[in-house]
Design a protein around this motif. Sequence first.
Motif, PDB file in Angstrom:
ATOM      1  N   ALA A 521     -40.225 -17.497 148.175  1.00 47.03           N
ATOM      2  CA  ALA A 521     -41.379 -17.892 147.326  1.00 47.03           C
ATOM      3  C   ALA A 521     -42.513 -16.751 146.751  1.00 47.03           C
ATOM      4  O   ALA A 521     -42.798 -16.771 145.516  1.00 47.03           O
ATOM      5  CB  ALA A 521     -42.976 -18.574 148.055  1.00 47.03           C
ATOM      6  N   ILE A 523     -40.664 -14.555 145.187  1.00 49.38           N
ATOM      7  CA  ILE A 523     -40.097 -13.962 143.894  1.00 49.38           C
ATOM      8  C   ILE A 523     -40.105 -15.116 143.181  1.00 49.38           C
ATOM      9  O   ILE A 523     -39.510 -15.416 142.169  1.00 49.38           O
ATOM     10  CB  ILE A 523     -39.034 -13.846 144.041  1.00 49.38           C
ATOM     11  CG1 ILE A 523     -37.741 -14.979 144.791  1.00 49.38           C
ATOM     12  CG2 ILE A 523     -38.874 -11.732 145.241  1.00 49.38           C
ATOM     13  CD1 ILE A 523     -36.590 -14.015 144.605  1.00 49.38           C
ATOM     14  N   GLY A 524     -40.843 -16.160 143.091  1.00 48.22           N
ATOM     15  CA  GLY A 524     -41.134 -17.347 142.181  1.00 48.22           C
ATOM     16  C   GLY A 524     -40.127 -18.271 142.473  1.00 48.22           C
ATOM     17  O   GLY A 524     -39.910 -19.499 141.653  1.00 48.22           O
TER      18      GLY A 524
ATOM     19  N   GLN B  58     -50.711 -18.226 149.959  1.00 49.46           N
ATOM     20  CA  GLN B  58     -49.669 -17.707 151.291  1.00 49.46           C
ATOM     21  C   GLN B  58     -50.755 -18.485 152.238  1.00 49.46           C
ATOM     22  O   GLN B  58     -50.684 -18.787 153.318  1.00 49.46           O
ATOM     23  CB  GLN B  58     -49.055 -16.317 151.751  1.00 49.46           C
ATOM     24  CG  GLN B  58     -47.779 -16.664 151.484  1.00 49.46           C
ATOM     25  CD  GLN B  58     -47.043 -15.191 151.193  1.00 49.46           C
ATOM     26  OE1 GLN B  58     -47.912 -13.704 151.166  1.00 49.46           O
ATOM     27  NE2 GLN B  58     -46.186 -15.318 150.834  1.00 49.46           N
ATOM     28  N   THR B  78     -47.346 -20.412 145.830  1.00 48.93           N
ATOM     29  CA  THR B  78     -46.988 -18.979 145.916  1.00 48.93           C
ATOM     30  C   THR B  78     -46.579 -19.064 144.803  1.00 48.93           C
ATOM     31  O   THR B  78     -46.241 -17.803 144.319  1.00 48.93           O
ATOM     32  CB  THR B  78     -46.461 -18.809 147.307  1.00 48.93           C
ATOM     33  OG1 THR B  78     -47.454 -19.011 147.939  1.00 48.93           O
ATOM     34  CG2 THR B  78     -46.245 -16.996 146.838  1.00 48.93           C
ATOM     35  N   TYR B  79     -45.530 -20.124 144.738  1.00 44.75           N
ATOM     36  CA  TYR B  79     -44.104 -19.627 143.575  1.00 44.75           C
ATOM     37  C   TYR B  79     -44.644 -19.140 142.144  1.00 44.75           C
ATOM     38  O   TYR B  79     -43.920 -18.965 141.348  1.00 44.75           O
ATOM     39  CB  TYR B  79     -42.795 -20.125 144.033  1.00 44.75           C
ATOM     40  CG  TYR B  79     -43.270 -21.868 142.593  1.00 44.75           C
ATOM     41  CD1 TYR B  79     -42.759 -22.206 141.647  1.00 44.75           C
ATOM     42  CD2 TYR B  79     -43.750 -22.518 144.140  1.00 44.75           C
ATOM     43  CE1 TYR B  79     -43.198 -22.929 141.288  1.00 44.75           C
ATOM     44  CE2 TYR B  79     -44.187 -24.013 143.139  1.00 44.75           C
ATOM     45  CZ  TYR B  79     -43.967 -24.487 142.009  1.00 44.75           C
ATOM     46  OH  TYR B  79     -43.763 -25.519 141.320  1.00 44.75           O
ATOM     47  N   ALA B  82     -46.088 -16.271 141.504  1.00 41.66           N
ATOM     48  CA  ALA B  82     -45.198 -15.139 141.663  1.00 41.66           C
ATOM     49  C   ALA B  82     -45.063 -14.909 140.157  1.00 41.66           C
ATOM     50  O   ALA B  82     -45.249 -14.081 139.377  1.00 41.66           O
ATOM     51  CB  ALA B  82     -43.894 -15.315 141.815  1.00 41.66           C
ATOM     52  N   ARG B  83     -44.647 -16.969 139.211  1.00 43.41           N
ATOM     53  CA  ARG B  83     -44.695 -15.863 138.305  1.00 43.41           C
ATOM     54  C   ARG B  83     -45.447 -15.726 136.893  1.00 43.41           C
ATOM     55  O   ARG B  83     -45.037 -15.792 135.513  1.00 43.41           O
ATOM     56  CB  ARG B  83     -43.778 -18.191 137.673  1.00 43.41           C
ATOM     57  CG  ARG B  83     -42.620 -18.747 138.343  1.00 43.41           C
ATOM     58  CD  ARG B  83     -42.248 -19.635 137.743  1.00 43.41           C
ATOM     59  NE  ARG B  83     -41.181 -20.019 138.790  1.00 43.41           N
ATOM     60  CZ  ARG B  83     -40.628 -21.070 139.567  1.00 43.41           C
ATOM     61  NH1 ARG B  83     -41.000 -22.456 137.834  1.00 43.41           N
ATOM     62  NH2 ARG B  83     -39.211 -21.659 139.509  1.00 43.41           N
ATOM     63  N   ILE B  86     -47.433 -12.313 140.242  1.00 42.15           N
ATOM     64  CA  ILE B  86     -47.985 -11.337 140.805  1.00 42.15           C
ATOM     65  C   ILE B  86     -46.831 -11.052 142.201  1.00 42.15           C
ATOM     66  O   ILE B  86     -46.055 -11.955 142.326  1.00 42.15           O
ATOM     67  CB  ILE B  86     -48.652 -12.012 141.510  1.00 42.15           C
ATOM     68  CG1 ILE B  86     -50.010 -12.197 141.349  1.00 42.15           C
ATOM     69  CG2 ILE B  86     -49.354 -11.250 143.183  1.00 42.15           C
ATOM     70  CD1 ILE B  86     -51.553 -12.997 141.422  1.00 42.15           C
ATOM     71  N   VAL B 107     -31.527 -13.188 141.869  1.00 42.00           N
ATOM     72  CA  VAL B 107     -32.054 -13.985 142.068  1.00 42.00           C
ATOM     73  C   VAL B 107     -33.350 -14.326 141.798  1.00 42.00           C
ATOM     74  O   VAL B 107     -33.955 -15.368 141.499  1.00 42.00           O
ATOM     75  CB  VAL B 107     -31.818 -14.538 143.277  1.00 42.00           C
ATOM     76  CG1 VAL B 107     -32.566 -13.929 144.345  1.00 42.00           C
ATOM     77  CG2 VAL B 107     -31.988 -16.488 143.582  1.00 42.00           C
ATOM     78  N   ALA B 108     -33.943 -12.969 142.091  1.00 38.57           N
ATOM     79  CA  ALA B 108     -35.715 -12.954 141.825  1.00 38.57           C
ATOM     80  C   ALA B 108     -35.709 -12.328 140.348  1.00 38.57           C
ATOM     81  O   ALA B 108     -36.290 -13.241 139.396  1.00 38.57           O
ATOM     82  CB  ALA B 108     -35.784 -11.181 142.248  1.00 38.57           C
ATOM     83  N   ARG B 110     -34.330 -14.171 137.430  1.00 35.73           N
ATOM     84  CA  ARG B 110     -33.442 -15.901 137.474  1.00 35.73           C
ATOM     85  C   ARG B 110     -34.488 -16.706 137.832  1.00 35.73           C
ATOM     86  O   ARG B 110     -34.661 -17.104 136.713  1.00 35.73           O
ATOM     87  CB  ARG B 110     -32.507 -15.797 137.918  1.00 35.73           C
ATOM     88  CG  ARG B 110     -31.285 -15.291 136.952  1.00 35.73           C
ATOM     89  CD  ARG B 110     -30.056 -16.199 137.296  1.00 35.73           C
ATOM     90  NE  ARG B 110     -29.111 -16.228 136.487  1.00 35.73           N
ATOM     91  CZ  ARG B 110     -27.509 -16.392 137.047  1.00 35.73           C
ATOM     92  NH1 ARG B 110     -27.094 -17.591 138.018  1.00 35.73           N
ATOM     93  NH2 ARG B 110     -27.069 -15.944 136.047  1.00 35.73           N
ATOM     94  N   ALA B 111     -35.398 -16.554 139.043  1.00 33.53           N
ATOM     95  CA  ALA B 111     -36.777 -17.288 139.803  1.00 33.53           C
ATOM     96  C   ALA B 111     -37.631 -17.282 138.261  1.00 33.53           C
ATOM     97  O   ALA B 111     -37.844 -17.686 138.252  1.00 33.53           O
ATOM     98  CB  ALA B 111     -36.371 -17.083 140.774  1.00 33.53           C
TER      99      ALA B 111
END
Lengths: 668, 257
Positions: A521, A523-524, B58, B78-79, B82-83, B86, B107-108, B110-111
Motif C-alpha cells: 500500500a 508504494i501505491g 495506515q 494509503t495507496y 502514496a500516489r 508521500i 513494481v513501485a 509501475r504502481a
Amino acid sequence: MEQLLGFAVPGVPYGCAYAIFAVGLVLTYQATGVFNFGYAAQAYVSAFVFGWLVQVHQAPVWLAFLVAVVALGPGLGIAMDRLLFRRIPPTHGLAKVVTGLSLLVGIPSLLPVVFGNQNLVGLPSIAFNPNTVYFHLFGLALAPINGVFLSSVVFTAAILVVLTVLLRATPLGLEMRAAVESRRLVQLEGVNADRVVSAAWALSGLMAGLAGVLLAPTQATLQSQAFLTLMVAAIAAAACAVLRSMSVAAAVGVLIGVVSLVAQGELPTGSVWYSAVLPALPFVVLFAALLVVPGLRALDDSRDPLASVDPPPPPVAASVRSPQLERVVRPAWWLLLLAFAVSMLTWMPRAWETVLDQGLAYGTVFLSITLITGLGGQLSLAQGTLAGVAAFTAALLALHVGVNFFVGALVGAAVAAAVAALLAVTSLRLRGLGLALMTLAAALLFDNAIFSQPALTGGTAGITLHRGWLGAVDFFDPNGHAFFVLALAVLAACAAGVRLVQRGTVGRELAALRGSEVGAAGIGINLAWQRVLVFALSGAVAGVGGALLAVQRASVAPGEFNYQLSLAMVVIVVTTGVRTVEGAIQAAFGFVVVQELLQYAPQRFSGLTFVLFAAGALSYAAHPEGIVELQKRRWTARVERIVLRHPPPPGALPVPAGFGEPVAGEQR
Amino acid sequence: MTERGAPTILEVEGLAKSFGGVTAVDDVRFSVAAGESVGLVGPNGAGKTTVFNCVCGQLRPDAGEVRFDGRPLGDLPTYRRARMGIGRTYQRLEVFPELTVRDHVLVAARAHLGGGHLWKDLLGRSATTAEERRVVGEVLGLVGLGHVADVPVAALGLGTCRLVELARALVAEPRLLLADEPSSGLDAHETRALAALLHQLQVERGMAVLLVEHDLGMVGAVVDRAIVMDLGRVVADGAFADVMAEPEVRQAYLGVR
C-alpha cells in the motif's frame, strides 16, 4: 405456547450438538492458536471406534468409551500436535488451515481402509437412554424430555464449566494462553512450552472424542458427513463468540438449534423460507458474523514477537534453474505435451482417454486455485461452487432460452467472476482464516439455498446436457476426440493466461502483497482492487473449468460442485504445488489417475485418493511449495551438480561483499 | 507558506490517537515546507511512528487533520496518498521477500505511474520498457544497490533491505519522504553514507524529508529543523542545535534539565 415449546424442546439437543462442537473449536483456538478444521474428523474417529468396539466386537460400553475417548481422543490430539501443527511457523496461518482441512478430508476416508466398510447403526448412549422419556417440561405433553435431551444438556453444561475453570483459573490454563501468544517466548521464560501445548491438544482431543461419542446415538447410521455438516454449522456459533468465549459459543449454538427447529415447525413447508433459507440458517449466521464482528478480521495474525526468526518460503524450481538446464527442460515439456496429444488421438484406450479428458477439465478448475492461493496468497473454499455456478448458468440458458452451451459457458464464467468479485468486495476487511471461513459460508449458502432447489438445478440428478446444445460438433461421440481437443485448447489457454499474469505487473504486485500488505500500500498498490481482481479472475477460470466438466459428464448435478469438492480441491492442489501452473495440472491428472487405478482395488480402498492427497498436503507446513515442487527443486539441484557441474542453487543467491551475512527472514 | 518562504507541503493539526486507554499521540501540530528536511525525534514510545502512520493513512486519527500540499487527506487510503507523492520507509522492515531488488523498484515505479493493467499482462505487453530500465537503474545506482539488483531480498541483510525500501520509495519521486529509523541495522560507515544521500536528495530533488531517528548524529547531519516529541506531545520545535539544548528536551532524553 405449548406448540412453540413442542418445536423448541427437540431443538435443544441439536443446539447442544452445535454448542459442543463450537466450544471445542473455541477451546482448541484459545489453547493452541489453531482453528482446527480437523475437529469433526477427530470426533468422528472416536465415534467410529466406539461403535466398532461395541457393535463389531461386543465390547462393554465403558471399555469402548475408555478406548475411544479417554485413550484415542487425547492420543490423536497429541499426534496432530507433534507431527503436524508444532512444525508450522506462527505466521503461517494458511498452513494451519490447509493442515486442518487435510485432516478433515483424509481421516474419514482412511477409516474404511483400516477397519473396512462398517455399517454402524443405532449406537448406544453413554449416559441416559435415548428412547426413555424421563419427564415432560412444565407437564406439557408436546415437550417430552428424553435421554437425548438430558445427555445433551447435562454434558454441554458440564463441559462448559470444567473448561472455563481450567482455562481461566488454573496455572496450566494460564500457561496455555501464554503459549498461544508465543510458544518460543514462553520457553525463554523457563516453561516447557511443548508439554503445555501437548496438554492443550490432548484436552482438545478428549473433547472431540467426547463430542463424537455423545453425538453418535443421535444418528440412525454413523456417517462422517453428518459430523462435517455439524461442525461447519458450529463454526457460526464459534465465530459469533469471536473464538474467545466458550459460553457465548455454546449459547449461540443452542440458539441456532432451537430457532432452526421452531422455524421448521412454524414456516409453511412450500415456501422459499422453508426450502432455501432454513437449511442455510447457520451459514447465514456465519456470513453475518464475519461481516459484522470486527474481531474476526485478523484471526490468524501472529502476535508472536519471535515470529521474524522464521525463514521466508523457498523459491520454486523454475526460478533456480540455470539457463543451460532451462534450454533442456523447456523443449522437454513441449515434447511431453506433443506425445500426450498424439497418444490421446491414436492409441490411448477409450476408458483412459475419458479419465484423462476429465483431468483436463479438472486442471482448468484447479488453475483457479493457483490464481487465488498461489498468486493472491488467499484461501478460497468456494472454487467448486464457482465452477458449479458457471455450469448451471450455461445449462439453464441452454434449457430455457436455447442459448448455445458454449456461449452460455462464457456468460456463466462471467457470472462466476461476478459472484467471486462480490464475495471479495463484501470481505475486503477479512484475510487469512476469516476470508477462508467467509468463502466456506458462501459455498454452503449456495449448496443449501440455491443448488438444492430442484426447480432450478433439477434435483439430485441435475440437468442432462443435450447434444444439440453444443452446436454442430458432437462432443459426446464415444469414438471421437472432439472433447479432448476442446479441453486441451481451453486448459492451454487458461494456463498461458495464468502464466502471463504471474509474470506480468499484476503478478509482481500480488507478490508484493503476499510479502507485505503495508509495504505494498505504501508504494501505491491498491490492495482492495487487487483482491477483487484476483478473485474475479479465479472465479472466471473456475467457471470455464466447471462448464468443461459438465460437457465431459454430459450433465450438471449439485453433488458434483458441493463444498466438500471445494475443500478437497484445495488439499489436492496444495499437495502438488499451488504456486505453479504445472502444479495445478499435475494435481488434476494425479487426482483422476489415482481415482481410476483405485477402481481395480477392493471397495474399502475407494477413499484412498483423498487419503493420499491429504497426506501430501500435510507436508504443506514444512514445504509450502508442494511436495512435487519440492522434488523438482531437489532434482534440479542434483542435475545441476552432477551433469552440469554447477554449484547447487541454495534458494538464496550469493550476497555481495560488504553487505554482511544473509539474514533471511530477519524482521520480515 | 512557511517562515522561509517555501510553500507548506505537510500540515498536521491537532492530531490525536489512542489505543484502548493509552494515548499515543495528543494534539500534535507541526508543518513541513516543500524541500525542507525535518527531524522528528524523541524517546521510545513518544508517538513518532504513530504520527507517521496517521500521515500515511495506515491509522485513522481520533481527532485532528493532516493536509498534504494544502489538501486535507481525510479518509484517503494509503495507496492514494502514496500516489500523491508521500514516500515511506519503515521502522520494521516491509519488503517483499519473493521479489528481487530490481523488481521491488520496478513494481513501485509501475504502481506510481499506474502502468500495470491486466489486459497488458494477458497480451504479453508487460515487459520492462527502456525508460523503466533507465529509471530503475538510476535509482539503484543512487542508493548503491546496482550490484545486487537481481538478488531476491530474502537473501539480503537488514541494512541492505533498508536501502531497498529507500530505493522503492525514491523511484516514485516523492515530494515528501517519511523515513522511519533508516539507520537501524546499518554500521557507522553506512549510516554516514545514508545521511549524505538523504541530504543530497533533499538538495538536488527538492524533496522534503521527515526523519524519525534515534541516531542524533545522523539527524544533525540531515535536518534543518527538529521537532521533539515526548509522551505523545510536541515539546519543542526549532533549529536542531537550539532544540537539543532546551530543558524539556534534555528532560525527555536524559531525565535531567
